[in-house]
Design an enzyme around this catalytic site. Structure first.
Site, mmCIF file in Angstrom:
data_model
loop_
_atom_site.group_PDB
_atom_site.id
_atom_site.type_symbol
_atom_site.label_atom_id
_atom_site.label_comp_id
_atom_site.label_asym_id
_atom_site.label_seq_id
_atom_site.Cartn_x
_atom_site.Cartn_y
_atom_site.Cartn_z
ATOM 1 N N SER A 58 51.599 81.369 1.779
ATOM 2 C CA SER A 58 52.013 80.128 1.130
ATOM 3 C C SER A 58 51.376 80.006 -0.242
ATOM 4 O O SER A 58 50.240 80.463 -0.459
ATOM 5 C CB SER A 58 51.553 78.956 2.006
ATOM 6 O OG SER A 58 51.670 77.744 1.299
ATOM 7 N N TYR A 106 44.831 74.314 7.001
ATOM 8 C CA TYR A 106 46.102 75.059 7.048
ATOM 9 C C TYR A 106 46.104 76.148 5.984
ATOM 10 O O TYR A 106 46.400 77.315 6.250
ATOM 11 C CB TYR A 106 47.293 74.105 6.843
ATOM 12 C CG TYR A 106 48.556 74.818 6.424
ATOM 13 C CD1 TYR A 106 49.304 75.543 7.350
ATOM 14 C CD2 TYR A 106 48.982 74.813 5.090
ATOM 15 C CE1 TYR A 106 50.447 76.231 6.956
ATOM 16 C CE2 TYR A 106 50.118 75.485 4.694
ATOM 17 C CZ TYR A 106 50.850 76.203 5.619
ATOM 18 O OH TYR A 106 51.962 76.897 5.230
ATOM 19 N N LYS A 119 46.008 80.558 6.055
ATOM 20 C CA LYS A 119 46.883 81.496 5.337
ATOM 21 C C LYS A 119 46.046 82.494 4.541
ATOM 22 O O LYS A 119 46.288 83.702 4.576
ATOM 23 C CB LYS A 119 47.831 80.724 4.407
ATOM 24 C CG LYS A 119 48.877 79.886 5.142
ATOM 25 C CD LYS A 119 49.821 80.763 5.949
ATOM 26 C CE LYS A 119 50.840 79.987 6.730
ATOM 27 N NZ LYS A 119 51.599 80.800 7.693
HETATM 28 C C1 WQD Z 1 56.426 67.917 -2.352
HETATM 29 C C2 WQD Z 1 56.209 66.810 -3.372
HETATM 30 C C3 WQD Z 1 54.559 65.201 -2.688
HETATM 31 C C4 WQD Z 1 56.835 63.627 0.732
HETATM 32 C C5 WQD Z 1 53.496 71.467 1.587
HETATM 33 C C6 WQD Z 1 52.347 72.371 1.957
HETATM 34 C C7 WQD Z 1 52.696 73.796 1.647
HETATM 35 C C8 WQD Z 1 53.968 74.198 2.336
HETATM 36 C C9 WQD Z 1 55.076 73.227 2.053
HETATM 37 C C10 WQD Z 1 54.361 74.564 4.662
HETATM 38 C C11 WQD Z 1 54.743 66.442 -3.570
HETATM 39 C C12 WQD Z 1 55.930 64.554 -2.782
HETATM 40 C C13 WQD Z 1 56.440 64.357 -0.381
HETATM 41 C C14 WQD Z 1 57.104 62.246 0.588
HETATM 42 C C15 WQD Z 1 56.583 62.416 -1.762
HETATM 43 N N1 WQD Z 1 53.647 74.313 3.706
HETATM 44 N N2 WQD Z 1 56.315 63.754 -1.610
HETATM 45 N N3 WQD Z 1 56.987 61.687 -0.655
HETATM 46 O O1 WQD Z 1 52.894 69.278 -0.456
HETATM 47 O O2 WQD Z 1 54.149 70.761 -2.088
HETATM 48 O O3 WQD Z 1 53.697 71.568 0.177
HETATM 49 O O4 WQD Z 1 54.652 71.882 2.269
HETATM 50 O O5 WQD Z 1 54.805 74.628 5.575
HETATM 51 O O6 WQD Z 1 51.663 74.601 2.028
HETATM 52 O O7 WQD Z 1 51.194 71.988 1.224
HETATM 53 O O8 WQD Z 1 55.371 69.856 -0.107
HETATM 54 O O9 WQD Z 1 57.401 68.588 0.494
HETATM 55 O O10 WQD Z 1 55.147 67.728 1.275
HETATM 56 O O11 WQD Z 1 55.734 67.572 -1.153
HETATM 57 O O12 WQD Z 1 56.504 61.860 -2.867
HETATM 58 O O13 WQD Z 1 57.440 61.535 1.538
HETATM 59 O O14 WQD Z 1 56.840 65.614 -2.889
HETATM 60 O O15 WQD Z 1 53.568 64.323 -3.131
HETATM 61 O O16 WQD Z 1 54.584 66.095 -4.931
HETATM 62 P P1 WQD Z 1 53.936 70.292 -0.694
HETATM 63 P P2 WQD Z 1 55.950 68.415 0.221
#
Ligand code: WQD
Length: 337
Positions: free
Chosen positions: A124, A148, A152
Protein backbone atom coordinates in the site's frame (compact mmCIF):
# COMPACT_ATOMS: atom_id res chain seq x y z
CA UNK A 1 0.12 -21.56 -15.24
CA UNK A 2 -1.93 -21.79 -12.05
CA UNK A 3 -2.12 -18.85 -9.64
CA UNK A 4 -3.31 -19.03 -6.04
CA UNK A 5 -5.16 -15.90 -4.92
CA UNK A 6 -4.84 -15.83 -1.12
CA UNK A 7 -7.68 -13.61 0.08
CA UNK A 8 -9.00 -13.73 -3.48
CA UNK A 9 -12.70 -13.21 -2.63
CA UNK A 10 -12.15 -9.57 -1.65
CA UNK A 11 -12.53 -6.38 -3.67
CA UNK A 12 -9.15 -6.43 -5.42
CA UNK A 13 -8.77 -10.22 -5.48
CA UNK A 14 -12.10 -10.77 -7.22
CA UNK A 15 -11.28 -8.27 -9.98
CA UNK A 16 -7.79 -9.76 -10.36
CA UNK A 17 -9.33 -13.22 -10.71
CA UNK A 18 -11.35 -11.99 -13.72
CA UNK A 19 -8.35 -10.34 -15.40
CA UNK A 20 -6.03 -13.32 -14.84
CA UNK A 21 -8.64 -15.68 -16.27
CA UNK A 22 -9.09 -13.39 -19.29
CA UNK A 23 -5.33 -13.46 -19.81
CA UNK A 24 -5.41 -17.29 -19.91
CA UNK A 25 -4.23 -18.17 -16.40
CA UNK A 26 -5.80 -20.84 -14.21
CA UNK A 27 -6.79 -19.45 -10.84
CA UNK A 28 -7.49 -20.95 -7.40
CA UNK A 29 -9.01 -18.84 -4.62
CA UNK A 30 -8.42 -19.29 -0.88
CA UNK A 31 -10.41 -17.09 1.48
CA UNK A 32 -12.03 -17.34 4.91
CA UNK A 33 -14.71 -14.70 4.13
CA UNK A 34 -13.52 -12.55 7.04
CA UNK A 35 -14.22 -9.48 4.89
CA UNK A 36 -15.99 -10.96 1.85
CA UNK A 37 -19.09 -12.97 0.97
CA UNK A 38 -19.59 -16.38 -0.69
CA UNK A 39 -21.85 -14.81 -3.35
CA UNK A 40 -18.81 -13.18 -4.97
CA UNK A 41 -17.73 -16.64 -6.13
CA UNK A 42 -20.98 -17.16 -8.07
CA UNK A 43 -20.48 -13.81 -9.73
CA UNK A 44 -16.86 -14.60 -10.62
CA UNK A 45 -17.91 -17.93 -12.11
CA UNK A 46 -20.63 -16.20 -14.17
CA UNK A 47 -18.24 -13.53 -15.44
CA UNK A 48 -15.43 -15.94 -16.30
CA UNK A 49 -17.68 -18.77 -17.54
CA UNK A 50 -15.56 -21.11 -15.40
CA UNK A 51 -15.85 -22.91 -12.09
CA UNK A 52 -12.94 -21.33 -10.19
CA UNK A 53 -11.63 -23.80 -7.56
CA UNK A 54 -12.25 -22.39 -4.09
CA UNK A 55 -10.88 -23.32 -0.64
CA UNK A 56 -12.56 -21.82 2.42
CA UNK A 57 -9.47 -21.64 4.60
CA UNK A 58 -7.57 -19.11 6.66
CA UNK A 59 -4.27 -18.78 4.85
CA UNK A 60 -2.54 -18.44 8.22
CA UNK A 61 -3.58 -22.06 8.84
CA UNK A 62 -0.47 -23.82 7.61
CA UNK A 63 -1.92 -27.33 7.61
CA UNK A 64 -4.91 -26.24 5.53
CA UNK A 65 -2.66 -24.33 3.15
CA UNK A 66 -0.37 -27.32 2.83
CA UNK A 67 -3.41 -29.42 1.91
CA UNK A 68 -4.33 -26.93 -0.82
CA UNK A 69 -0.80 -26.96 -2.27
CA UNK A 70 -0.82 -30.76 -2.23
CA UNK A 71 -4.15 -30.79 -4.09
CA UNK A 72 -3.42 -28.09 -6.67
CA UNK A 73 -0.35 -27.60 -8.80
CA UNK A 74 0.29 -23.97 -7.84
CA UNK A 75 2.90 -22.02 -9.87
CA UNK A 76 2.60 -18.59 -8.23
CA UNK A 77 0.77 -16.82 -5.42
CA UNK A 78 -0.82 -13.40 -5.09
CA UNK A 79 -1.18 -12.53 -1.42
CA UNK A 80 -4.20 -10.26 -0.81
CA UNK A 81 -5.16 -11.75 2.56
CA UNK A 82 -5.24 -9.25 5.40
CA UNK A 83 -7.23 -6.88 7.54
CA UNK A 84 -7.31 -3.37 6.09
CA UNK A 85 -9.18 -0.89 8.27
CA UNK A 86 -6.75 1.76 9.50
CA UNK A 87 -8.83 2.94 12.49
CA UNK A 88 -9.53 -0.60 13.66
CA UNK A 89 -5.80 -1.37 13.46
CA UNK A 90 -5.11 1.45 15.94
CA UNK A 91 -7.67 -0.01 18.37
CA UNK A 92 -6.68 -3.67 17.89
CA UNK A 93 -2.99 -3.65 16.95
CA UNK A 94 -2.28 -7.22 18.03
CA UNK A 95 -5.15 -8.57 15.98
CA UNK A 96 -3.71 -6.78 12.92
CA UNK A 97 -0.09 -7.79 13.49
CA UNK A 98 -1.06 -11.39 14.17
CA UNK A 99 -3.41 -11.81 11.23
CA UNK A 100 -1.47 -9.86 8.63
CA UNK A 101 1.92 -11.36 9.49
CA UNK A 102 0.89 -14.97 10.17
CA UNK A 103 -0.69 -15.30 6.73
CA UNK A 104 2.62 -14.31 5.13
CA UNK A 105 4.66 -16.67 7.30
CA UNK A 106 2.53 -19.66 6.46
CA UNK A 107 2.35 -18.76 2.76
CA UNK A 108 6.13 -18.45 2.38
CA UNK A 109 6.80 -21.60 4.39
CA UNK A 110 4.31 -23.67 2.43
CA UNK A 111 5.50 -22.19 -0.88
CA UNK A 112 9.09 -23.13 -0.07
CA UNK A 113 8.05 -26.63 0.96
CA UNK A 114 6.27 -27.14 -2.38
CA UNK A 115 8.96 -25.45 -4.50
CA UNK A 116 6.78 -22.47 -5.47
CA UNK A 117 8.97 -19.41 -6.02
CA UNK A 118 6.82 -16.53 -7.27
CA UNK A 119 4.84 -14.24 -4.97
CA UNK A 120 3.07 -10.95 -5.62
CA UNK A 121 2.20 -9.06 -2.45
CA UNK A 122 -0.57 -6.47 -1.92
CA UNK A 123 1.20 -3.56 -0.33
CA UNK A 124 0.00 0.00 0.00
CA UNK A 125 1.03 3.60 -0.57
CA UNK A 126 0.51 3.95 3.18
CA UNK A 127 4.10 2.65 3.62
CA UNK A 128 5.38 6.06 2.47
CA UNK A 129 4.02 7.56 5.70
CA UNK A 130 3.88 11.36 5.61
CA UNK A 131 5.35 12.21 2.19
CA UNK A 132 8.06 14.89 2.14
CA UNK A 133 7.47 15.42 -1.59
CA UNK A 134 5.09 14.11 -4.23
CA UNK A 135 4.86 12.29 -6.59
CA UNK A 136 6.01 9.26 -4.63
CA UNK A 137 8.79 7.15 -6.12
CA UNK A 138 9.51 3.58 -5.04
CA UNK A 139 12.96 4.38 -3.57
CA UNK A 140 11.69 7.12 -1.27
CA UNK A 141 11.72 6.89 2.53
CA UNK A 142 9.12 4.74 4.23
CA UNK A 143 7.54 4.88 7.68
CA UNK A 144 4.01 4.37 8.91
CA UNK A 145 1.48 6.12 11.09
CA UNK A 146 -0.69 3.14 12.10
CA UNK A 147 -0.44 -0.64 12.72
CA UNK A 148 -2.17 -1.50 9.42
CA UNK A 149 0.56 0.39 7.55
CA UNK A 150 3.28 -1.25 9.63
CA UNK A 151 1.98 -4.71 8.75
CA UNK A 152 2.39 -3.80 5.07
CA UNK A 153 5.89 -2.43 5.58
CA UNK A 154 6.98 -5.34 7.80
CA UNK A 155 5.65 -7.79 5.24
CA UNK A 156 7.66 -6.01 2.55
CA UNK A 157 10.80 -6.32 4.71
CA UNK A 158 10.24 -9.99 5.54
CA UNK A 159 9.62 -10.92 1.91
CA UNK A 160 12.68 -8.93 0.78
CA UNK A 161 14.84 -10.76 3.35
CA UNK A 162 13.42 -14.14 2.28
CA UNK A 163 14.31 -13.39 -1.34
CA UNK A 164 17.86 -12.42 -0.28
CA UNK A 165 18.27 -15.72 1.55
CA UNK A 166 16.66 -17.88 -1.14
CA UNK A 167 17.86 -16.89 -4.59
CA UNK A 168 15.15 -18.89 -6.34
CA UNK A 169 12.41 -16.62 -4.91
CA UNK A 170 10.80 -13.92 -7.01
CA UNK A 171 8.87 -11.31 -5.01
CA UNK A 172 6.89 -8.42 -6.45
CA UNK A 173 5.64 -5.81 -3.97
CA UNK A 174 2.74 -3.76 -5.35
CA UNK A 175 2.04 -0.47 -3.57
CA UNK A 176 -1.58 0.35 -4.29
CA UNK A 177 -2.77 3.93 -4.18
CA UNK A 178 -6.58 4.37 -3.75
CA UNK A 179 -8.49 1.63 -5.59
CA UNK A 180 -12.09 2.56 -6.45
CA UNK A 181 -14.69 1.76 -9.12
CA UNK A 182 -15.99 -1.70 -9.92
CA UNK A 183 -16.18 -4.18 -12.77
CA UNK A 184 -18.09 -2.53 -15.69
CA UNK A 185 -20.61 -5.40 -15.62
CA UNK A 186 -21.86 -4.15 -12.23
CA UNK A 187 -21.69 -7.75 -10.95
CA UNK A 188 -18.68 -7.43 -8.64
CA UNK A 189 -17.53 -4.45 -6.59
CA UNK A 190 -16.62 -3.19 -3.14
CA UNK A 191 -18.86 -4.42 -0.32
CA UNK A 192 -17.61 -3.01 2.99
CA UNK A 193 -18.86 -4.31 6.34
CA UNK A 194 -20.90 -1.70 8.20
CA UNK A 195 -20.43 2.03 7.63
CA UNK A 196 -17.70 2.54 5.02
CA UNK A 197 -14.38 4.08 6.08
CA UNK A 198 -13.27 4.93 2.55
CA UNK A 199 -14.46 7.82 0.45
CA UNK A 200 -16.03 6.18 -2.60
CA UNK A 201 -18.11 3.53 -0.83
CA UNK A 202 -19.34 6.29 1.48
CA UNK A 203 -20.35 8.45 -1.50
CA UNK A 204 -22.15 5.58 -3.26
CA UNK A 205 -24.10 4.82 -0.09
CA UNK A 206 -25.12 8.48 0.20
CA UNK A 207 -26.19 8.34 -3.47
CA UNK A 208 -28.22 5.20 -2.69
CA UNK A 209 -29.94 6.94 0.24
CA UNK A 210 -28.43 4.53 2.78
CA UNK A 211 -26.43 7.36 4.41
CA UNK A 212 -27.62 10.97 4.75
CA UNK A 213 -24.59 13.03 3.86
CA UNK A 214 -20.87 12.76 3.34
CA UNK A 215 -18.56 14.21 5.97
CA UNK A 216 -15.56 15.83 4.28
CA UNK A 217 -12.66 15.37 6.69
CA UNK A 218 -11.00 18.80 6.72
CA UNK A 219 -10.90 21.71 4.26
CA UNK A 220 -7.83 23.42 5.65
CA UNK A 221 -5.10 21.24 4.14
CA UNK A 222 -2.38 22.81 2.02
CA UNK A 223 -4.05 21.66 -1.22
CA UNK A 224 -5.79 23.63 -4.03
CA UNK A 225 -9.25 23.46 -2.38
CA UNK A 226 -8.16 22.57 1.16
CA UNK A 227 -9.41 18.95 1.04
CA UNK A 228 -7.17 15.88 0.93
CA UNK A 229 -5.66 14.83 -2.40
CA UNK A 230 -5.26 11.16 -3.38
CA UNK A 231 -4.38 9.07 -6.41
CA UNK A 232 -7.60 7.15 -7.21
CA UNK A 233 -7.16 4.16 -9.50
CA UNK A 234 -9.84 2.03 -11.17
CA UNK A 235 -9.85 -1.46 -9.64
CA UNK A 236 -9.82 -3.08 -13.11
CA UNK A 237 -6.62 -1.19 -13.97
CA UNK A 238 -5.19 -2.29 -10.64
CA UNK A 239 -6.19 -5.90 -11.39
CA UNK A 240 -4.37 -5.71 -14.74
CA UNK A 241 -1.28 -4.54 -12.86
CA UNK A 242 -1.30 -7.91 -11.08
CA UNK A 243 -1.34 -9.78 -14.39
CA UNK A 244 1.74 -7.78 -15.45
CA UNK A 245 3.37 -8.47 -12.06
CA UNK A 246 2.79 -12.22 -12.39
CA UNK A 247 4.42 -12.19 -15.85
CA UNK A 248 7.34 -10.23 -14.44
CA UNK A 249 7.79 -12.55 -11.44
CA UNK A 250 7.98 -15.51 -13.81
CA UNK A 251 10.96 -14.00 -15.65
CA UNK A 252 12.96 -12.43 -12.80
CA UNK A 253 14.39 -13.35 -9.40
CA UNK A 254 14.79 -11.22 -6.27
CA UNK A 255 12.49 -8.44 -5.07
CA UNK A 256 11.01 -5.54 -7.00
CA UNK A 257 8.64 -2.78 -5.81
CA UNK A 258 6.08 -1.03 -8.02
CA UNK A 259 3.66 1.81 -7.39
CA UNK A 260 0.24 1.11 -8.89
CA UNK A 261 -1.39 4.50 -9.30
CA UNK A 262 -2.34 6.89 -12.08
CA UNK A 263 0.06 9.71 -11.19
CA UNK A 264 -2.83 12.18 -10.89
CA UNK A 265 -4.15 13.54 -7.61
CA UNK A 266 -7.79 14.51 -7.01
CA UNK A 267 -9.21 16.25 -3.94
CA UNK A 268 -12.23 15.03 -1.98
CA UNK A 269 -14.32 17.81 -3.57
CA UNK A 270 -13.02 16.88 -7.05
CA UNK A 271 -14.35 13.39 -6.40
CA UNK A 272 -17.71 14.63 -5.13
CA UNK A 273 -18.08 16.89 -8.20
CA UNK A 274 -16.99 14.16 -10.62
CA UNK A 275 -19.41 11.66 -9.07
CA UNK A 276 -22.29 14.14 -9.30
CA UNK A 277 -21.49 14.91 -12.94
CA UNK A 278 -20.93 11.31 -14.07
CA UNK A 279 -24.11 10.01 -12.47
CA UNK A 280 -26.32 13.07 -12.32
CA UNK A 281 -26.90 12.63 -8.57
CA UNK A 282 -26.40 15.27 -5.92
CA UNK A 283 -24.15 14.27 -2.99
CA UNK A 284 -24.93 16.37 0.08
CA UNK A 285 -21.86 16.94 2.23
CA UNK A 286 -20.63 18.89 5.22
CA UNK A 287 -17.15 19.87 6.26
CA UNK A 288 -16.01 17.97 9.37
CA UNK A 289 -12.78 18.13 11.37
CA UNK A 290 -9.71 16.41 9.96
CA UNK A 291 -9.59 12.63 10.44
CA UNK A 292 -6.71 11.64 12.69
CA UNK A 293 -3.76 10.16 10.78
CA UNK A 294 -4.78 11.62 7.39
CA UNK A 295 -2.20 13.35 5.21
CA UNK A 296 -2.74 16.28 2.84
CA UNK A 297 -1.52 14.86 -0.45
CA UNK A 298 -0.50 11.49 -1.80
CA UNK A 299 -0.02 10.46 -5.42
CA UNK A 300 2.23 8.13 -7.32
CA UNK A 301 4.95 8.41 -9.84
CA UNK A 302 3.85 5.33 -11.84
CA UNK A 303 6.75 5.50 -14.34
CA UNK A 304 8.56 2.42 -13.05
CA UNK A 305 5.50 0.19 -13.53
CA UNK A 306 5.21 1.47 -17.10
CA UNK A 307 8.92 1.18 -17.94
CA UNK A 308 9.47 -2.24 -16.37
CA UNK A 309 6.06 -3.96 -16.42
CA UNK A 310 4.63 -2.18 -19.47
CA UNK A 311 1.55 -1.38 -17.35
CA UNK A 312 -0.29 1.86 -16.95
CA UNK A 313 -3.75 2.85 -15.77
CA UNK A 314 -6.14 3.41 -18.71
CA UNK A 315 -9.42 4.42 -17.07
CA UNK A 316 -10.36 7.94 -16.04
CA UNK A 317 -12.26 9.42 -13.11
CA UNK A 318 -15.56 9.36 -15.01
CA UNK A 319 -15.17 5.57 -15.56
CA UNK A 320 -14.40 5.13 -11.86
CA UNK A 321 -17.45 7.12 -10.72
CA UNK A 322 -19.82 5.51 -13.24
CA UNK A 323 -18.67 1.96 -12.48
CA UNK A 324 -18.79 2.51 -8.71
CA UNK A 325 -22.40 3.69 -8.97
CA UNK A 326 -23.38 0.99 -11.48
CA UNK A 327 -22.23 -1.62 -8.96
CA UNK A 328 -23.86 0.04 -5.92
CA UNK A 329 -27.18 0.90 -7.62
CA UNK A 330 -27.58 -2.64 -8.95
CA UNK A 331 -26.56 -4.23 -5.63
CA UNK A 332 -28.09 -2.10 -2.91
CA UNK A 333 -27.23 -4.71 -0.29
CA UNK A 334 -23.87 -5.58 -1.81
CA UNK A 335 -23.52 -9.36 -2.09
CA UNK A 336 -26.41 -10.01 0.32
CA UNK A 337 -29.15 -11.19 -1.97
C1 WQD B 1 -9.57 9.40 0.90
C2 WQD B 1 -9.77 10.88 1.18
C3 WQD B 1 -10.11 11.37 3.51
C4 WQD B 1 -13.96 9.27 3.86
C5 WQD B 1 -6.95 4.40 3.12
C6 WQD B 1 -5.78 3.68 3.74
C7 WQD B 1 -4.91 3.10 2.67
C8 WQD B 1 -5.70 2.20 1.76
C9 WQD B 1 -6.92 2.89 1.24
C10 WQD B 1 -6.63 0.06 2.22
C11 WQD B 1 -9.03 11.37 2.43
C12 WQD B 1 -11.36 11.70 2.71
C13 WQD B 1 -12.78 9.80 3.37
C14 WQD B 1 -15.00 10.14 4.24
C15 WQD B 1 -13.62 12.02 3.62
N1 WQD B 1 -5.98 1.04 2.51
N2 WQD B 1 -12.61 11.16 3.26
N3 WQD B 1 -14.81 11.49 4.10
O1 WQD B 1 -7.23 7.37 3.79
O2 WQD B 1 -6.35 7.76 1.45
O3 WQD B 1 -6.44 5.49 2.34
O4 WQD B 1 -7.66 3.51 2.29
O5 WQD B 1 -7.23 -0.77 2.21
O6 WQD B 1 -3.88 2.42 3.25
O7 WQD B 1 -5.03 4.60 4.52
O8 WQD B 1 -8.51 6.55 1.72
O9 WQD B 1 -10.86 6.61 0.98
O10 WQD B 1 -10.37 6.64 3.46
O11 WQD B 1 -9.86 8.67 2.09
O12 WQD B 1 -13.50 13.24 3.50
O13 WQD B 1 -16.07 9.74 4.70
O14 WQD B 1 -11.16 11.11 1.45
O15 WQD B 1 -9.92 12.31 4.52
O16 WQD B 1 -8.62 12.70 2.16
P1 WQD B 1 -7.09 6.90 2.40
P2 WQD B 1 -9.97 7.05 2.08
Amino acid sequence: MKILLAGGAGFIGSHTCIELTKAGYDVVIADNFSNSKPEVLNRINQLTGKEIPFYQIDVADKAALDGLFTQENIDAVIHFAGYKAVGESVEKPLMYYKNNMDSTFSLIEVMEKHGVSNLVFSSSATVYGIPKTVPLIEGMDTGCTNPYGWTKLMNEQILTDCAKANSSLSIVLLRYFNPIGAHPSGRIGEDPNGIPNNLLPYITQVAAGKLKKLGVFGNDYDTPDGTGVRDYIHVVDLAKGHVAAIDYADKHKGTEIFNLGTGVGYSVLDIVNAFEKSNNIKIPYEIKPRRSGDIATCYADPAKAFNVLGWKAEKNLDDMCKDAWNWQSNNLKGYDV
